[in-house]
Scaffold this motif. Structure first.
Motif, mmCIF file in Angstrom:
data_model
loop_
_atom_site.group_PDB
_atom_site.id
_atom_site.type_symbol
_atom_site.label_atom_id
_atom_site.label_comp_id
_atom_site.label_asym_id
_atom_site.label_seq_id
_atom_site.Cartn_x
_atom_site.Cartn_y
_atom_site.Cartn_z
ATOM 1 N N ALA A 1 0.816 -1.213 0.000
ATOM 2 C CA ALA A 1 0.000 0.000 0.000
ATOM 3 C C ALA A 1 0.848 1.261 0.000
ATOM 4 O O ALA A 1 0.402 2.315 -0.463
ATOM 5 N N PHE A 2 2.082 1.168 0.493
ATOM 6 C CA PHE A 2 2.929 2.358 0.597
ATOM 7 C C PHE A 2 3.686 2.652 -0.696
ATOM 8 O O PHE A 2 4.386 3.647 -0.790
ATOM 9 N N SER A 3 3.538 1.778 -1.714
ATOM 10 C CA SER A 3 4.287 1.924 -2.953
ATOM 11 C C SER A 3 3.556 2.830 -3.939
ATOM 12 O O SER A 3 2.474 2.502 -4.430
ATOM 13 N N THR A 4 4.159 3.973 -4.245
ATOM 14 C CA THR A 4 3.602 4.910 -5.227
ATOM 15 C C THR A 4 3.488 4.254 -6.601
ATOM 16 O O THR A 4 2.463 4.359 -7.281
ATOM 17 N N LEU A 5 4.543 3.565 -7.003
ATOM 18 C CA LEU A 5 4.579 2.918 -8.317
ATOM 19 C C LEU A 5 3.467 1.882 -8.450
ATOM 20 O O LEU A 5 2.846 1.748 -9.514
ATOM 21 N N CYS A 6 3.191 1.160 -7.366
ATOM 22 C CA CYS A 6 2.115 0.166 -7.362
ATOM 23 C C CYS A 6 0.770 0.826 -7.647
ATOM 24 O O CYS A 6 0.015 0.373 -8.516
ATOM 25 N N HIS A 7 0.458 1.902 -6.932
ATOM 26 C CA HIS A 7 -0.828 2.574 -7.106
ATOM 27 C C HIS A 7 -0.992 3.108 -8.531
ATOM 28 O O HIS A 7 -2.057 2.949 -9.151
ATOM 29 N N GLU A 8 0.059 3.721 -9.056
ATOM 30 C CA GLU A 8 -0.039 4.289 -10.396
ATOM 31 C C GLU A 8 -0.172 3.200 -11.455
ATOM 32 O O GLU A 8 -0.941 3.342 -12.420
ATOM 33 N N ALA A 9 0.564 2.096 -11.282
ATOM 34 C CA ALA A 9 0.492 1.009 -12.262
ATOM 35 C C ALA A 9 -0.900 0.375 -12.289
ATOM 36 O O ALA A 9 -1.435 0.072 -13.364
ATOM 37 N N LEU A 10 -1.508 0.167 -11.108
ATOM 38 C CA LEU A 10 -2.845 -0.423 -11.061
ATOM 39 C C LEU A 10 -3.868 0.513 -11.701
ATOM 40 O O LEU A 10 -4.780 0.074 -12.409
ATOM 41 N N MET A 11 -3.726 1.825 -11.466
ATOM 42 C CA MET A 11 -4.640 2.799 -12.066
ATOM 43 C C MET A 11 -4.532 2.779 -13.591
ATOM 44 O O MET A 11 -5.553 2.714 -14.301
ATOM 45 N N HIS A 12 -3.298 2.799 -14.105
ATOM 46 C CA HIS A 12 -3.107 2.802 -15.551
ATOM 47 C C HIS A 12 -3.575 1.485 -16.170
ATOM 48 O O HIS A 12 -4.174 1.480 -17.259
#
Length: 440
Positions: free
Chosen positions: A104-115
């Motif tokens: 949950a703390f990973s910025t890259l994770c959140h952006e990749a899931l959104m894209h």
């Protein structure tokens, strides 16, 4: 494997090798086992120092170290839309069918899931941590998590406590959340060939020396244990901002000969440190699972741990002594562990760990989650927007605007550089190794 059941997975997180930790190990070992099961796995993370571009790891695991530098605590600076072009290119080049984000703390994770959701890919999210509900940081993180999980196909938590925490924080339907624990590589974490003498009892601590890991508790507990038990010695491995407090404690109580400070310990050296001890001490204040406990138990150490988060779910009662996260209770728990230590058989404990935890089993269970995610119906943007709108009176509208802009930017990229102009990478089948990474 039947080709139609062969998954093509992109693992995404800010946390990966050469950094070491629970999330990093989880992604690595899960990826290796999925490769052995016949799936294609690609990892995407940010650059680490001069490690940038495409690298290959054991078993042909392909890693994209994209040219983003860490901003804070190994996390990249949030860009929202900045990563869209490179993530789109990787998804197309590798012909990915499913995106699996971690932490949950990973910025890259959140952006990749959104894209990925914008482009119509199925996504899975694994939460590795517990967060509160009251402090400013947790409130902000929970809102971000609510946004990301509003549109995931399936989610995974590493313990039942972690699942309850994630469902409460994100509003995700519980039926979408699976519990799949971490595991340990028992082929690597083996006990010492000969049983150690109990004349001098060595307690091992290997942890990041930060507040969340209970470093302040260690400052209170270690001097009291040394006072009560003259035959006890501590080995402390790890580094962090709280290391200074531990060194001051050692000087204040003249414990230089009884508290050894190792500093940062490379993961390859963890087993050699563990097998020098009898008891493993975990003083965390919050913990979703704690792989370190598994590694210690697999090396035959009796564990003393704080009763927090998902820790009580990790080991059977006869392999761990639990204590409340207060100094007096921890001192009593260590006293109890010292008393029962003669009855502990390290080799038998290792054999039990082989049966309890296996990365191959974790991969098999994760396969089922992937199958469930890919069986979800395809939805267009208009069908997905109501889920974002339900995230709050103001936040919901903001999230909808973010997704609409992302959708428009994606179509602009499609015009600027059509999908057919992105060269697909041919799959290369690496030769299989006879030995397995786990003890399966």
């Amino acid at each position: 494997m039947d080709e139609r059941r062969r998954h093509r997975i992109l693992m995404v997180s800010d946390f990966f090798y050469p950094n070491f930790g629970g999330v990093e190990n989880h992604i690595y070992y899960l990826s290796q086992c999925l490769l052995k099961l016949g799936h294609k796995v690609v990892v995407m993370t940010h650059a680490y120092g001069n490690r940038s571009g495409v690298r290959y790891m054991t078993g042909g695991l392909k890693v994209y170290y994209i040219p983003w530098k860490p901003f804070l605590m190994q996390n990249t600076l949030p860009t929202i839309y900045g990563t869209l072009p490179i993530i789109r290119t990787i998804l197309v080049r590798e012909r990915i069918s499913l995106v699996h984000g971690h932490q949950a703390f990973s910025t890259l994770c959140h952006e990749a899931l959104m894209h990925a959701r914008t482009m119509g890919y199925k996504v899975v999210f694994t939460d590795h941590s517990l967060y509160g509900f009251a402090d400013v940081g947790s409130i902000h993180m929970n809102k971000v998590l609510q946004f990301t999980l509003a549109d995931v196909n399936q989610a995974i938590c590493v313990s039942h406590t972690s699942k309850e925490n994630t469902v409460l924080r994100s509003g995700l339907p519980p039926e979408k959340v699976f519990v799949i624990p971490n595991a340990v590589d028992t082929a690597v974490f083996k006990p010492a060939p000969e049983r150690l003498s109990c004349h001098e009892i060595i307690i091992v601590v290997i942890s990041r020396l930060v507040y969340r890991k209970g470093a302040d508790l260690l400052v209170e507990v270690i001097p009291e244990v040394c006072r009560l038990h003259p035959n006890v010695r501590f080995i402390v491995g790890g580094d962090g901002p709280k290391r200074v407090r531990l060194e001051e404690m050692r000087e204040k109580h003249s414990l230089q000969d009884r508290v050894e400070m190792l500093g940062a310990v490379q993961h390859a050296q963890v087993r050699s440190v563990l097998i020098t001890g009898h008891i493993f001490l975990n003083s965390s204040l919050t913990e979703a699972f704690c792989i370190a406990i598994l590694e210690a138990a697999s090396c035959g150490l009796l564990t003393v741990s704080t009763r927090v988060g998902g820790v009580p779910e990790v080991l059977p009662d006869d392999m761990i002594v639990l204590a409340e996260p207060v100094p007096s209770d921890m001192v009593q728990a260590i006293k109890k562990a010292i008393h029962i230590l003669p009855s502990i058989d390290p080799q038998m404990m290792h054999l039990r760990m082989k049966g309890l935890y296996s990365w191959h089993d974790v991969a098999r269970r994760t396969e089922i989650v992937y199958d469930r995610a890919l069986s979800c119906s395809n939805e267009n943007l208009l069908q997905r927007l109501p889920r974002y709108l339900a995230c709050g009176a103001w936040a919901g509208k903001l999230f909808c605007v973010v997704m609409i802009i992302n959708f428009l930017l994606w179509h602009l990229l499609q015009v600027w550089k059509p999908t057919e102009d992105i060269e697909e990478v041919p799959d290369y089948v690496f030769p299989r190794h006879e030995e397995d990474i786990s003890s399966d």
